[in-house]
Write an enzyme that holds these catalytic residues in place. Structure first.
Site, PDB file in Angstrom:
ATOM      1  N   ARG A 144      -5.917   6.464  -2.886  1.00  0.00           N
ATOM      2  CA  ARG A 144      -6.772   5.274  -2.914  1.00  0.00           C
ATOM      3  C   ARG A 144      -8.204   5.600  -3.314  1.00  0.00           C
ATOM      4  O   ARG A 144      -9.019   4.685  -3.448  1.00  0.00           O
ATOM      5  CB  ARG A 144      -6.782   4.624  -1.526  1.00  0.00           C
ATOM      6  CG  ARG A 144      -5.789   3.467  -1.371  1.00  0.00           C
ATOM      7  CD  ARG A 144      -5.856   2.988   0.072  1.00  0.00           C
ATOM      8  NE  ARG A 144      -5.492   1.618   0.265  1.00  0.00           N
ATOM      9  CZ  ARG A 144      -4.284   1.219   0.697  1.00  0.00           C
ATOM     10  NH1 ARG A 144      -3.338   2.082   0.899  1.00  0.00           N
ATOM     11  NH2 ARG A 144      -4.065  -0.056   0.919  1.00  0.00           N
ATOM     12  N   ARG A 147      -0.261  -7.794  12.273  1.00  0.00           N
ATOM     13  CA  ARG A 147      -1.275  -6.880  11.755  1.00  0.00           C
ATOM     14  C   ARG A 147      -2.640  -7.554  11.777  1.00  0.00           C
ATOM     15  O   ARG A 147      -2.828  -8.603  11.160  1.00  0.00           O
ATOM     16  CB  ARG A 147      -0.918  -6.452  10.319  1.00  0.00           C
ATOM     17  CG  ARG A 147       0.028  -5.282  10.270  1.00  0.00           C
ATOM     18  CD  ARG A 147       0.457  -4.955   8.864  1.00  0.00           C
ATOM     19  NE  ARG A 147      -0.650  -4.591   7.966  1.00  0.00           N
ATOM     20  CZ  ARG A 147      -0.471  -4.070   6.769  1.00  0.00           C
ATOM     21  NH1 ARG A 147       0.747  -3.837   6.323  1.00  0.00           N
ATOM     22  NH2 ARG A 147      -1.509  -3.786   6.013  1.00  0.00           N
ATOM     23  N   ARG A 156     -10.752  -5.934   2.222  1.00  0.00           N
ATOM     24  CA  ARG A 156      -9.750  -4.985   1.710  1.00  0.00           C
ATOM     25  C   ARG A 156      -9.715  -5.037   0.187  1.00  0.00           C
ATOM     26  O   ARG A 156      -9.619  -3.998  -0.479  1.00  0.00           O
ATOM     27  CB  ARG A 156      -8.359  -5.321   2.280  1.00  0.00           C
ATOM     28  CG  ARG A 156      -8.246  -4.985   3.741  1.00  0.00           C
ATOM     29  CD  ARG A 156      -7.066  -5.697   4.399  1.00  0.00           C
ATOM     30  NE  ARG A 156      -5.774  -5.240   3.918  1.00  0.00           N
ATOM     31  CZ  ARG A 156      -4.633  -5.849   4.226  1.00  0.00           C
ATOM     32  NH1 ARG A 156      -4.621  -6.924   4.996  1.00  0.00           N
ATOM     33  NH2 ARG A 156      -3.501  -5.372   3.768  1.00  0.00           N
ATOM     34  N   LYS A 195       3.607  -3.393  -2.986  1.00  0.00           N
ATOM     35  CA  LYS A 195       3.913  -1.955  -3.026  1.00  0.00           C
ATOM     36  C   LYS A 195       4.982  -1.596  -1.997  1.00  0.00           C
ATOM     37  O   LYS A 195       5.970  -0.941  -2.327  1.00  0.00           O
ATOM     38  CB  LYS A 195       2.652  -1.117  -2.772  1.00  0.00           C
ATOM     39  CG  LYS A 195       1.511  -1.386  -3.730  1.00  0.00           C
ATOM     40  CD  LYS A 195       0.309  -0.493  -3.445  1.00  0.00           C
ATOM     41  CE  LYS A 195      -0.352  -0.740  -2.111  1.00  0.00           C
ATOM     42  NZ  LYS A 195      -1.126  -1.996  -2.026  1.00  0.00           N
ATOM     43  N   ARG A 233       1.970 -13.257   5.595  1.00  0.00           N
ATOM     44  CA  ARG A 233       2.553 -12.153   6.365  1.00  0.00           C
ATOM     45  C   ARG A 233       1.883 -12.049   7.732  1.00  0.00           C
ATOM     46  O   ARG A 233       2.538 -11.733   8.721  1.00  0.00           O
ATOM     47  CB  ARG A 233       2.394 -10.829   5.596  1.00  0.00           C
ATOM     48  CG  ARG A 233       3.044  -9.663   6.327  1.00  0.00           C
ATOM     49  CD  ARG A 233       3.038  -8.374   5.537  1.00  0.00           C
ATOM     50  NE  ARG A 233       1.697  -7.862   5.304  1.00  0.00           N
ATOM     51  CZ  ARG A 233       1.422  -6.787   4.586  1.00  0.00           C
ATOM     52  NH1 ARG A 233       2.393  -6.114   4.010  1.00  0.00           N
ATOM     53  NH2 ARG A 233       0.180  -6.384   4.415  1.00  0.00           N
TER      54      ARG A 233
HETATM   55  P1  B4P Z   1       2.872  -5.429   0.122  1.00  0.00           P
HETATM   56  O1  B4P Z   1       1.966  -5.369  -1.036  1.00  0.00           O
HETATM   57  O2  B4P Z   1       4.215  -4.808  -0.018  1.00  0.00           O
HETATM   58  O3  B4P Z   1       1.925  -4.919   1.234  1.00  0.00           O
HETATM   59  P2  B4P Z   1       1.508  -3.434   1.602  1.00  0.00           P
HETATM   60  O4  B4P Z   1       2.293  -2.396   0.894  1.00  0.00           O
HETATM   61  O5  B4P Z   1       1.621  -3.436   3.045  1.00  0.00           O
HETATM   62  O6  B4P Z   1       0.028  -3.245   1.069  1.00  0.00           O
HETATM   63  P3  B4P Z   1      -1.323  -3.026   1.869  1.00  0.00           P
HETATM   64  O7  B4P Z   1      -2.256  -2.511   0.839  1.00  0.00           O
HETATM   65  O8  B4P Z   1      -1.676  -4.284   2.537  1.00  0.00           O
HETATM   66  O9  B4P Z   1      -1.084  -2.049   3.074  1.00  0.00           O
HETATM   67  P4  B4P Z   1      -1.253  -0.522   3.406  1.00  0.00           P
HETATM   68  O10 B4P Z   1      -0.317  -0.340   4.519  1.00  0.00           O
HETATM   69  O11 B4P Z   1      -1.086   0.369   2.214  1.00  0.00           O
HETATM   70  O12 B4P Z   1       3.268  -6.918   0.584  1.00  0.00           O
HETATM   71  C1  B4P Z   1       2.371  -7.877   1.060  1.00  0.00           C
HETATM   72  C2  B4P Z   1       3.099  -9.198   1.331  1.00  0.00           C
HETATM   73  O13 B4P Z   1       3.482  -9.808   0.097  1.00  0.00           O
HETATM   74  C3  B4P Z   1       4.383  -9.086   2.144  1.00  0.00           C
HETATM   75  O14 B4P Z   1       4.428 -10.099   3.098  1.00  0.00           O
HETATM   76  C4  B4P Z   1       5.509  -9.256   1.130  1.00  0.00           C
HETATM   77  O15 B4P Z   1       6.649  -9.855   1.687  1.00  0.00           O
HETATM   78  C5  B4P Z   1       4.846 -10.195   0.130  1.00  0.00           C
HETATM   79  N1  B4P Z   1       5.400 -10.039  -1.215  1.00  0.00           N
HETATM   80  C6  B4P Z   1       5.756  -8.865  -1.802  1.00  0.00           C
HETATM   81  N2  B4P Z   1       6.228  -9.104  -3.045  1.00  0.00           N
HETATM   82  C7  B4P Z   1       6.137 -10.459  -3.255  1.00  0.00           C
HETATM   83  C8  B4P Z   1       6.463 -11.317  -4.353  1.00  0.00           C
HETATM   84  N3  B4P Z   1       6.966 -10.840  -5.502  1.00  0.00           N
HETATM   85  N4  B4P Z   1       6.226 -12.637  -4.223  1.00  0.00           N
HETATM   86  C9  B4P Z   1       5.719 -13.144  -3.064  1.00  0.00           C
HETATM   87  N5  B4P Z   1       5.403 -12.385  -1.982  1.00  0.00           N
HETATM   88  C10 B4P Z   1       5.609 -11.047  -2.076  1.00  0.00           C
HETATM   89  O16 B4P Z   1      -2.777  -0.341   3.894  1.00  0.00           O
HETATM   90  C11 B4P Z   1      -3.288  -0.897   5.081  1.00  0.00           C
HETATM   91  C12 B4P Z   1      -4.602  -0.222   5.478  1.00  0.00           C
HETATM   92  O17 B4P Z   1      -4.355   1.184   5.820  1.00  0.00           O
HETATM   93  C13 B4P Z   1      -5.707  -0.130   4.417  1.00  0.00           C
HETATM   94  O18 B4P Z   1      -6.487  -1.315   4.353  1.00  0.00           O
HETATM   95  C14 B4P Z   1      -6.511   1.092   4.917  1.00  0.00           C
HETATM   96  O19 B4P Z   1      -7.354   0.749   5.971  1.00  0.00           O
HETATM   97  C15 B4P Z   1      -5.447   2.037   5.451  1.00  0.00           C
HETATM   98  N6  B4P Z   1      -4.979   3.013   4.443  1.00  0.00           N
HETATM   99  C16 B4P Z   1      -3.701   3.090   3.960  1.00  0.00           C
HETATM  100  N7  B4P Z   1      -3.609   4.088   3.044  1.00  0.00           N
HETATM  101  C17 B4P Z   1      -4.857   4.621   2.925  1.00  0.00           C
HETATM  102  C18 B4P Z   1      -5.397   5.663   2.107  1.00  0.00           C
HETATM  103  N8  B4P Z   1      -4.658   6.339   1.224  1.00  0.00           N
HETATM  104  N9  B4P Z   1      -6.725   5.953   2.236  1.00  0.00           N
HETATM  105  C19 B4P Z   1      -7.489   5.297   3.112  1.00  0.00           C
HETATM  106  N10 B4P Z   1      -7.040   4.291   3.914  1.00  0.00           N
HETATM  107  C20 B4P Z   1      -5.728   3.955   3.826  1.00  0.00           C
END
Ligand code: B4P
Length: 194
Positions: free
Chosen positions: A89, A134, A146, A14, A128
């Site tokens: 979410r 993180r 998660r 994402k 990552r």
């Molecule tokens: P991404 O999938 O881009 O990771 P993300 O956006 O950070 O998702 P995540 O769900 O973990 O984090 P968020 O900050 O929303 O990429 C992951 C990895 O994959 C990277 O290293 C990338 O390089 C790699 N990658 C991407 N595309 C690829 C491909 N095609 N091939 C190979 N590798 C690839 O949430 C973090 C925490 O915040 C949650 O657990 C929760 O505690 C809190 N939170 C956030 N929003 C919330 C909400 N709305 N409500 C409640 N809690 C919330």
């Protein structure tokens, strides 16, 4: 306005795809994960409370993230649109988002859902974790938690957006460019009917 919910489990890509989409479509990127990590970096009271939950792989309370989104929407009234990354979410967040957008005379255009299997998600997040610093990327048990939170509380939102005929699934496995191409094609086909 083009308002996209970019959806998918943790590690689905994402954040990665949001960066490319905001550049192409000139949208504002609203990532609740990034907003929360910025609160943690500034050591605010909200950030310190959120950190305790995030480090365990649990969701932060709805009212906290809804409040953050509300203030960002208020600060960006004249924009082409938004990418909501990692929000909503929960059902309560989805309902609050619809209400906030309708108060601003707009609505969600589509939910684009990146589909990736659990094994690949765990692999990506652990990779990552080696340099992201993180806490929630470091340990397999936390990553599993998660994914569990996602399956219990977030995945049901597919039904919410399907009922509004806004749900579109995209294969999230492949190169970043291939997936970006698939997202853009989907946006182009949706745009014709919006
Ligand atoms: P991404 O999938 O881009 O990771 P993300 O956006 O950070 O998702 P995540 O769900 O973990 O984090 P968020 O900050 O929303 O990429 C992951 C990895 O994959 C990277 O290293 C990338 O390089 C790699 N990658 C991407 N595309 C690829 C491909 N095609 N091939 C190979 N590798 C690839 O949430 C973090 C925490 O915040 C949650 O657990 C929760 O505690 C809190 N939170 C956030 N929003 C919330 C909400 N709305 N409500 C409640 N809690 C919330």
């Amino acid at each position: 306005m083009l308002n996209i919910v970019l959806f998918g489990p943790p590690g689905a890509g994402k954040g990665t795809q949001s960066e490319k989409l905001i550049e192409k479509y000139q949208l504002i990127h609203l990532s609740t994960g990034d907003l929360l990590r910025s609160e943690i970096a500034q050591q605010t009271e909200l950030g310190m409370k959120a950190k305790l939950l995030m480090d365990k792989g649990e969701l932060v309370p709805d009212e906290v993230v809804i409040g953050m989104i509300r203030s960002k929407l208020d600060q960006n009234k004249s924009t082409n649109g938004f990418i909501f990354d990692g929000f909503p979410r929960t059902a309560a967040q989805a309902e609050a988002l619809d209400k906030l957008l309708s108060e601003n005379n707009t609505a969600i255009s589509c939910m684009l859902a990146l589909e990736v299997d659990n094994e690949e998600l765990t692999k990506r997040l652990l990779l990552r974790g080696k340099d992201s610093g993180r806490a929630d990327d470091q340990n397999e048990d936390i990553i599993r938690n998660r994914i569990k939170e996602y399956n219990n509380k977030t995945a049901p939102l597919k039904d919410y957006y399907t009922a509004q005929r806004k749900f579109h699934a995209i294969n999230g496995i492949g190169s970043v460019e291939e997936i970006f191409g698939a997202l853009c094609s989907e946006i182009a086909s949706i745009h014709q009917v919006i």
